[in-house]
Write an enzyme that holds these catalytic residues in place. Structure first.
Site, PDB file in Angstrom:
ATOM      1  CB  SER A 136       6.607  -3.698   1.494  1.00 33.74           C
ATOM      2  OG  SER A 136       5.905  -2.501   1.756  1.00 33.74           O
ATOM      3  CD  GLU A 240       3.482  -5.186  -3.002  1.00 32.23           C
ATOM      4  OE1 GLU A 240       2.439  -4.982  -2.349  1.00 32.23           O
ATOM      5  OE2 GLU A 240       4.587  -4.752  -2.667  1.00 32.23           O
ATOM      6  CG  HIS A 310       1.674  -5.105   1.759  1.00 34.03           C
ATOM      7  ND1 HIS A 310       2.091  -4.726   0.504  1.00 34.03           N
ATOM      8  CD2 HIS A 310       2.467  -4.441   2.644  1.00 34.03           C
ATOM      9  CE1 HIS A 310       3.083  -3.845   0.627  1.00 34.03           C
ATOM     10  NE2 HIS A 310       3.335  -3.666   1.905  1.00 34.03           N
TER      11      HIS A 310
END
Length: 340
Positions: A136, A240, A310
């Protein structure tokens, strides 16, 4: 406009485009982890909201056979950050400098890692290569440190992650066993006639080789134009994201396209975009539409749906090592260990 002026502007634009990304530096692999090693938990972005969450992370790492140490400022609170930029950067520098620390794991993502990039001691990091793992917002550290030092960093679980057998298996194979791992999705159909969860979709067939580079799309796109991104030439780009409207995903992938990143890569892997469904408004594209517009025309091996993002079950993906994408099979195969 005169021809000479036009030629000058064209040359200037081309030079600027090639200088956006950091020139390649020699790859630097960290030592592998072993039982009894110490893993430091740091808070380079969001603070640790509860002591219980940190304790669960500690116990999970202890169950894997590691000792743990918690950085000084993990519980600090400066708005949405775990303390000031100077304090969070000091924690990271201290953990790289500490000879008793063998690996560094972020406790959370959130936002704030990019603010630390000018404050890190890259010569110190280069002299003391260690495993750095997270995902992230930690993408800013993974890419920035790799671009500046050549250190292979790890897009993988954070301290607050769910350490289930799938996640632990890839973590162990990559960082403890030092294997050149084959990353492939689960193929469990359950009691259904065909697989419905964790499917992969081939966007363009074929195989390609290159350095694994990538991470969170939002964070990566916001580093564009800085010296904290690596050279993308011949790389396999993996991405992502979470909780982004499709038009925002379109905008950010378009940014990579306009910056020339998509032209330079040899292959493309998209993991999961959690909670990124089309909105209720008129005429929304789907993420598949965005890939069809921007990725498929590249005619480079590409697939989506990899266990990156995630999600509770995730790969540990090394940033900066050579790998091979097989878009037909939906796999990534490391061509070398990520650790030494």
């Amino acid at each position: 406009m005169s021809l000479s002026r036009r030629n000058f502007l064209q040359a200037f634009t081309a030079a600027a485009a090639t200088s956006v990304f950091q020139a390649p530096v020699p790859t630097l692999k960290p030592p592998r982890l072993k039982a009894g090693d110490t893993v430091a938990l740091v808070g380079p972005a969001a603070p640790a909201f509860t002591h219980e969450t940190v304790q669960i992370g500690i116990e999970s790492l202890q169950a894997l056979g590691f000792k743990t140490v918690v950085a000084k400022h993990v519980f600090d609170r400066y708005g949405y950050l775990a303390g000031t930029d100077a304090d969070r950067a000091a924690d990271l520098n201290a953990m790289f400098a500490d000879p008793g620390v063998n690996a560094i794991m972020a406790m959370h993502g959130g936002w704030g890692c990019a603010r630390l990039l000018p404050l890190l001691d890259y010569n110190l990091i280069r002299r003391n290569p260690k495993i750095l793992v997270g995902y992230s917002d930690i993408t800013a550290l993974l890419l920035g440190i790799h671009a500046q030092t050549g250190l292979v960093t790890m897009h993988g679980p954070v301290g607050s992650a769910t350490f289930n057998p799938f996640t632990v298996n890839y973590f162990r194979q990559t960082l403890l066993d030092g294997q050149a791992v084959l990353m492939e999705n689960p193929r469990d159909k359950g009691d259904l006639l065909t697989q419905t969860k964790d499917r992969v979709m081939t966007l363009h067939p074929g195989k390609a080789r290159g350095r694994l580079l990538g991470g969170n799309l939002t964070v990566l796109s916001h580093l564009m134009g800085s010296k904290y991104l690596p050279d993308w030439t011949g790389s396999i780009l993996f991405l992502e994201d979470i909780n982004e409207d499709v038009y925002r995903m379109d905008r950010m992938i378009t940014q990579l396209k306009l910056a020339g990143v998509l032209d330079q890569i040899s292959g493309f892997v998209f993991g999961k975009c959690t909670d990124c469904e089309p909105g209720k408004g008129y005429g929304s594209l789907t993420l598949e539409d965005v890939f069809r517009d921007h990725i498929v025309p590249l005619k480079k091996p590409a697939y989506s749906g990899a266990m990156i993002g995630h999600i509770t079950h995730k790969f540990t993906v090394p940033v900066g090592i050579e790998a091979e994408i097989d878009a037909d099979a939906g796999t990534l195969r490391m061509l070398e260990p990520a650790v030494r």
